[in-house]
Design a protein around this motif. Structure first.
Motif, PDB file in Angstrom:
ATOM      1  N   LEU A 375       0.829  -1.208   0.000  1.00  0.00           N
ATOM      2  CA  LEU A 375       0.000   0.000   0.000  1.00  0.00           C
ATOM      3  C   LEU A 375       0.865   1.260   0.000  1.00  0.00           C
ATOM      4  N   ARG A 376       1.902   1.242   0.826  1.00  0.00           N
ATOM      5  CA  ARG A 376       2.790   2.402   0.900  1.00  0.00           C
ATOM      6  C   ARG A 376       3.471   2.658  -0.443  1.00  0.00           C
ATOM      7  N   LEU A 377       3.959   1.601  -1.059  1.00  0.00           N
ATOM      8  CA  LEU A 377       4.646   1.747  -2.340  1.00  0.00           C
ATOM      9  C   LEU A 377       3.667   2.193  -3.425  1.00  0.00           C
ATOM     10  N   ALA A 378       2.455   1.698  -3.370  1.00  0.00           N
ATOM     11  CA  ALA A 378       1.441   2.122  -4.350  1.00  0.00           C
ATOM     12  C   ALA A 378       1.193   3.615  -4.261  1.00  0.00           C
ATOM     13  N   HIS A 379       1.118   4.148  -3.047  1.00  0.00           N
ATOM     14  CA  HIS A 379       0.899   5.591  -2.885  1.00  0.00           C
ATOM     15  C   HIS A 379       2.123   6.393  -3.329  1.00  0.00           C
ATOM     16  N   LEU A 380       3.304   5.843  -3.121  1.00  0.00           N
ATOM     17  CA  LEU A 380       4.501   6.509  -3.640  1.00  0.00           C
ATOM     18  C   LEU A 380       4.466   6.572  -5.164  1.00  0.00           C
ATOM     19  N   TYR A 381       4.001   5.499  -5.783  1.00  0.00           N
ATOM     20  CA  TYR A 381       3.886   5.490  -7.237  1.00  0.00           C
ATOM     21  C   TYR A 381       2.839   6.496  -7.723  1.00  0.00           C
ATOM     22  N   LEU A 382       1.759   6.658  -6.975  1.00  0.00           N
ATOM     23  CA  LEU A 382       0.761   7.653  -7.359  1.00  0.00           C
ATOM     24  C   LEU A 382       1.369   9.046  -7.383  1.00  0.00           C
ATOM     25  N   VAL A 383       2.180   9.359  -6.369  1.00  0.00           N
ATOM     26  CA  VAL A 383       2.841  10.656  -6.325  1.00  0.00           C
ATOM     27  C   VAL A 383       3.743  10.848  -7.544  1.00  0.00           C
ATOM     28  N   LYS A 384       4.397   9.772  -7.981  1.00  0.00           N
ATOM     29  CA  LYS A 384       5.309   9.855  -9.122  1.00  0.00           C
ATOM     30  C   LYS A 384       4.589   9.776 -10.462  1.00  0.00           C
ATOM     31  N   GLY A 385       3.281   9.536 -10.443  1.00  0.00           N
ATOM     32  CA  GLY A 385       2.540   9.417 -11.685  1.00  0.00           C
ATOM     33  C   GLY A 385       2.648   8.055 -12.342  1.00  0.00           C
ATOM     34  N   LEU A 386       3.104   7.040 -11.598  1.00  0.00           N
ATOM     35  CA  LEU A 386       3.231   5.676 -12.121  1.00  0.00           C
ATOM     36  C   LEU A 386       1.946   4.915 -11.816  1.00  0.00           C
ATOM     37  N   TYR A 387       0.895   5.224 -12.559  1.00  0.00           N
ATOM     38  CA  TYR A 387      -0.440   4.744 -12.216  1.00  0.00           C
ATOM     39  C   TYR A 387      -0.612   3.247 -12.481  1.00  0.00           C
ATOM     40  N   THR A 388      -0.019   2.726 -13.538  1.00  0.00           N
ATOM     41  CA  THR A 388      -0.121   1.296 -13.817  1.00  0.00           C
ATOM     42  C   THR A 388       0.534   0.477 -12.717  1.00  0.00           C
ATOM     43  N   GLU A 389       1.718   0.910 -12.296  1.00  0.00           N
ATOM     44  CA  GLU A 389       2.420   0.205 -11.219  1.00  0.00           C
ATOM     45  C   GLU A 389       1.629   0.267  -9.912  1.00  0.00           C
ATOM     46  N   ALA A 390       1.035   1.431  -9.635  1.00  0.00           N
ATOM     47  CA  ALA A 390       0.225   1.571  -8.417  1.00  0.00           C
ATOM     48  C   ALA A 390      -0.982   0.639  -8.460  1.00  0.00           C
ATOM     49  N   MET A 391      -1.648   0.575  -9.619  1.00  0.00           N
ATOM     50  CA  MET A 391      -2.831  -0.276  -9.738  1.00  0.00           C
ATOM     51  C   MET A 391      -2.465  -1.745  -9.558  1.00  0.00           C
ATOM     52  N   ASP A 392      -1.323  -2.158 -10.082  1.00  0.00           N
ATOM     53  CA  ASP A 392      -0.873  -3.547  -9.900  1.00  0.00           C
ATOM     54  C   ASP A 392      -0.692  -3.878  -8.420  1.00  0.00           C
ATOM     55  N   LEU A 393      -0.141  -2.940  -7.666  1.00  0.00           N
ATOM     56  CA  LEU A 393       0.068  -3.173  -6.236  1.00  0.00           C
ATOM     57  C   LEU A 393      -1.256  -3.232  -5.479  1.00  0.00           C
ATOM     58  N   PHE A 394      -2.198  -2.367  -5.818  1.00  0.00           N
ATOM     59  CA  PHE A 394      -3.505  -2.430  -5.171  1.00  0.00           C
ATOM     60  C   PHE A 394      -4.178  -3.777  -5.442  1.00  0.00           C
ATOM     61  N   GLU A 395      -3.983  -4.326  -6.643  1.00  0.00           N
ATOM     62  CA  GLU A 395      -4.530  -5.645  -6.966  1.00  0.00           C
ATOM     63  C   GLU A 395      -3.879  -6.717  -6.090  1.00  0.00           C
ATOM     64  N   GLU A 396      -2.571  -6.616  -5.875  1.00  0.00           N
ATOM     65  CA  GLU A 396      -1.863  -7.587  -5.042  1.00  0.00           C
ATOM     66  C   GLU A 396      -2.354  -7.542  -3.596  1.00  0.00           C
ATOM     67  N   VAL A 397      -2.658  -6.349  -3.097  1.00  0.00           N
ATOM     68  CA  VAL A 397      -3.131  -6.210  -1.717  1.00  0.00           C
ATOM     69  C   VAL A 397      -4.464  -6.921  -1.535  1.00  0.00           C
ATOM     70  N   LYS A 398      -5.304  -6.879  -2.559  1.00  0.00           N
ATOM     71  CA  LYS A 398      -6.616  -7.531  -2.470  1.00  0.00           C
ATOM     72  C   LYS A 398      -6.505  -9.051  -2.415  1.00  0.00           C
ATOM     73  N   ASP A 399      -5.401  -9.608  -2.851  1.00  0.00           N
ATOM     74  CA  ASP A 399      -5.220 -11.049  -2.949  1.00  0.00           C
ATOM     75  C   ASP A 399      -4.930 -11.642  -1.577  1.00  0.00           C
ATOM     76  N   THR A 400      -5.963 -11.862  -0.794  1.00  0.00           N
ATOM     77  CA  THR A 400      -5.810 -12.427   0.543  1.00  0.00           C
ATOM     78  C   THR A 400      -7.030 -13.263   0.881  1.00  0.00           C
ATOM     79  N   THR A 401      -6.814 -14.321   1.631  1.00  0.00           N
ATOM     80  CA  THR A 401      -7.916 -15.169   2.074  1.00  0.00           C
ATOM     81  C   THR A 401      -8.225 -14.968   3.550  1.00  0.00           C
ATOM     82  N   ASN A 402      -7.515 -14.064   4.178  1.00  0.00           N
ATOM     83  CA  ASN A 402      -7.691 -13.812   5.610  1.00  0.00           C
ATOM     84  C   ASN A 402      -8.843 -12.836   5.817  1.00  0.00           C
TER      85      ASN A 402
END
Length: 483
Positions: A375-402
């Motif tokens: 999540l932290r890295l995704a927000h850093l990417y948003l600041v840098k304008g790296l939107y595709t990379e940020a979206m990929d990380l948000f998708e990874e965060v959702k991948d949980t069974t807990n």
């Protein structure tokens, strides 16, 4: 004081504000002590990532010049705006107050006290977005005019906006900033500070001994509730103020649920507030890591002159060529280490995300802090304008069974997706996802700044798709006002 120049970072094609502290401020050993304090606070400010805080990109020193490279805000400061337009209306005041309080809450959560909140340090862009400036700088900058009392070993701040405990030289916490914010709000609504005098001491003593004229005397048109909020922020006894800025945000949501930042331009004439002096730039370099930057002559806050940075290869904001980060013993230690990195934050976060095998026997803790790092890295990417990379990380965060993780991480990752889509103006997808994700149920698990960004994305979507009424009804807790 400091000289401020507009610089162009060629590698990223962006403008930055380059602030140089004058060498004469560091003439003796006492000043060296305060330089260390300045460096520590500047580094802490550089770690702050919030839409309403001026982002610090880099700090350093070369040839006796201490510098800060930070985000360049195209606009005016709040003092300039009040001087030109007079007292603010209710809607704009609530909008600015919410944004400033949100920024100070973020700083307070990691123990940073600004110490010099005042209209001059509140920057406004054309859409009315607030950027709080000069975190940590008040520890070293000495104000020499009669209205300021920032000097080593005594008091930090500006008497027109200084808290009583600052005047006494007591230890400060976030409640001191809240007092200064109250005074700033008083100035926004009345057009002038509550206390004035012929010298700094007179003004400072009034903060200790005198009550301000009630706002209702200046502005009988204002709701009495707002006057009481400002009065509580300005309580002489800090125990009677709000304990933190989140309480202010909660109070504003309760009292003014329909007041949010407007999408209409607020500062339409910012360009007329910048003076471009005639000056011949000269070449100068700062250290091995400062790359090809060209600073144009610009007058900012009464500073004139121009400089050009060139001659050396590299890039001020490029990560140094060093071996990979050594992992800490626990996932939590590695995450905290990453949060305290300046230029190597991405590397430290990636080291945590990509090395589960290094934390054997700590799987439960690792899964949690891996999500935090994503999540932290995704927000850093948003600041840098790296939107595709940020979206990929948000998708990874959702991948949980807990299921326990799902409550928090799902909410934050889904909100992150919508914020990213808002930044890329993909409003149709936002409209689909906010319904699919049942977003109203997730809001109580988001931070104040996430809610602020999410609100802006939804507001723009409603306007773009002409669904203002639907969104206002669906998200009353966000206080959306859609015109």
């Amino acid at each position: 004081m400091s000289s401020v120049f507009l610089a162009q970072q060629k590698s990223l094609h962006r403008q930055v504000a380059l602030k140089l502290l004058k060498p004469e401020l560091l003439e003796n050993e006492e000043d060296e002590t305060y330089l260390k304090r300045f460096s520590q606070e500047a580094a802490a400010a550089a770690a702050l990532n919030h839409p309403n805080i001026v982002q610090v990109y880099s700090i350093g020193e070369e040839q006796g010049y201490h510098y800060i490279a930070q985000e360049y805000v195209q606009g005016v400061n709040l003092r300039q705006y009040i001087d030109k337009h007079g007292p603010l209306d209710l809607k704009l005041t609530i909008s600015l107050l919410r944004q400033i309080a949100s920024a100070l809450q973020k700083a307070g959560e990691i123990g940073i006290v600004h110490r010099d909140i005042k209209p001059d340090n509140i920057l406004l862009n054309r859409k009315g977005q607030v950027k709080v400036a000069d975190f940590g700088l008040a520890r070293i900058v000495r104000q020499e005019d009669k209205g300021n009392l920032t000097q080593a070993g005594t008091t930090l701040g500006t008497p027109l906006y200084m808290s009583p405990e600052q005047v006494h030289g007591h230890e400060l916490d976030q409640r001191s900033d809240i007092y200064s914010l109250g005074v700033t709000c008083y100035c926004m609504l009345s057009g002038k500070p509550p206390f004035q005098g012929t010298n700094a001491v007179t003004i400072a003593m009034k903060h200790i001994n005198e009550k301000p004229v009630p706002l209702s005397k200046h502005r009988p048109d204002l709701p009495a509730e707002l006057g009481r909020v400002v009065e509580k922020m300005m309580a002489k006894d800090r125990r009677k103020r709000y304990s933190d800025c989140q309480e202010i945000l909660n109070e504003l949501k309760r009292l003014f649920p329909k007041s949010v930042p407007s999408t209409e331009p607020v500062v339409n004439d910012w360009e007329t507030n910048l003076e471009i002096p005639t000056a011949t730039p000269f070449n100068w370099t700062i250290g091995k890591t400062i790359g090809v930057m060209v600073a144009s002559a610009l007058l900012v806050a009464g500073i004139s002159g121009g400089i050009a940075f060139s001659q050396r290869p590299g890039d001020l904001f490029k990560l140094p060529e060093t071996p990979p980060t050594n992992l800490k013993q626990t996932p939590s230690d590695q995450y905290l280490y990453a949060l305290n990195q300046e230029e190597r934050a991405e590397e430290a976060l990636r080291a945590l995300i990509n090395n589960p095998a290094e934390f054997q026997g700590q799987e439960t803790e690792y899964r949690k802090y891996q999500k935090f790092a994503q999540l932290r890295l995704a927000h850093l990417y948003l600041v840098k304008g790296l939107y595709t990379e940020a979206m990929d990380l948000f998708e990874e965060v959702k991948d949980t069974t807990n299921r326990q993780e799902e409550m928090v991480f799902f909410s934050q990752s889904r909100a992150g997706e919508i914020i990213t889509l808002g930044l890329t103006e993909n409003y149709t997808e936002i409209d689909r996802l906010q319904n699919a994700y049942e977003l109203p149920k997730l809001l109580n698990r988001l931070s104040a700044d996430e809610i602020d960004l999410l609100s802006t994305s939804l507001e723009k979507t409603a306007i773009a798709l002409k669904k203002q009424g639907y969104y206002a009804d669906r998200y009353p807790s966000l206080g959306l006002v859609l015109e």
